[in-house]
Design an enzyme around this catalytic site. Sequence first.
Site, PDB file in Angstrom:
ATOM      1  N   SER A   1       0.834  -1.203   0.000  1.00  0.00           N
ATOM      2  CA  SER A   1       0.000   0.000   0.000  1.00  0.00           C
ATOM      3  C   SER A   1       0.867   1.250   0.000  1.00  0.00           C
ATOM      4  O   SER A   1       2.009   1.232   0.489  1.00  0.00           O
ATOM      5  CB  SER A   1      -0.892   0.001   1.242  1.00  0.00           C
ATOM      6  OG  SER A   1      -1.518   1.257   1.430  1.00  0.00           O
TER       7      SER A   1
ATOM      8  N   TYR B   1      -1.183  -0.414  10.423  1.00  0.00           N
ATOM      9  CA  TYR B   1      -1.498  -0.808   9.046  1.00  0.00           C
ATOM     10  C   TYR B   1      -0.329  -0.482   8.120  1.00  0.00           C
ATOM     11  O   TYR B   1       0.118  -1.321   7.335  1.00  0.00           O
ATOM     12  CB  TYR B   1      -2.761  -0.094   8.578  1.00  0.00           C
ATOM     13  CG  TYR B   1      -3.088  -0.321   7.121  1.00  0.00           C
ATOM     14  CD1 TYR B   1      -3.611  -1.527   6.679  1.00  0.00           C
ATOM     15  CD2 TYR B   1      -2.873   0.697   6.179  1.00  0.00           C
ATOM     16  CE1 TYR B   1      -3.919  -1.733   5.337  1.00  0.00           C
ATOM     17  CE2 TYR B   1      -3.175   0.503   4.843  1.00  0.00           C
ATOM     18  CZ  TYR B   1      -3.689  -0.714   4.430  1.00  0.00           C
ATOM     19  OH  TYR B   1      -3.976  -0.908   3.101  1.00  0.00           O
TER      20      TYR B   1
END
Length: 243
Positions: free
Chosen positions: A139, A152
């Site tokens: 990501s 995350y």
Amino acid sequence: MAKSILITGAGSGIGAEVARQLAAGNDLLLHHHTSRAAAAELQAELAGVSRSVSLFEADLTTDDGCVALVKEVQRIFSRLDVLVNNAGGMVERQAVGDLTWRHLETSFALNTFSTMRLTGLCTDLLRGGENPCVVNMTSIAMRHGAPSATAYGASKAAIDSFTRGAAQELAPTVRVNAVAPGIIDTRFHERVTSEAKMRQFIESTPLKRSGTVTDVGRTVRFLVDSDFVTGETIDCNGGLFMR
């Protein structure tokens, strides 16, 4: 020659679009966990495009779930040509000062451990494949640290490092690459990103739009088809992060 392809988290969003991009003439095993109805709809959609489409439900945040999925791969396929480690997500936003051990465990199990464990379990099947490759999903959060969602971001950054290490270790037989999506218009952001923050992201993006699942799916397909690319993380973010 038909490819044998495993895609995790394929019930919806990016995973479902990756399945569409890779479906033509190939054998698919689509993993899902909380998207059973959507996965069944996708199976029906791809039935006339792919050579075969099988579904399997498993919780990949557990070792038992990862092992069960690979046993299903072994039952259906004699080899594995493509592994797309797409399963993952943001559990919730937590400031650094509020991080709990449980939150860290869950974030890394979902985004990091499952990818690493599945890749390891599938290594022998991949080594028997035809021009085999692995594509991991990281990501843009690994690039900017993901303030308010640092667990995350860190869990996705670990995938970037794992991709390079696995690419070196599994070469020359198996290629390993990753895709780092930017702001992609999926239900993911409906849950964790406010409308104001989405507008801010889009305004900061040189291409002045959010990405689509098709943008990411095509990038995955590029890595599957590119025989001389390994150990790379390809940014697909409209220029929001540049190197």
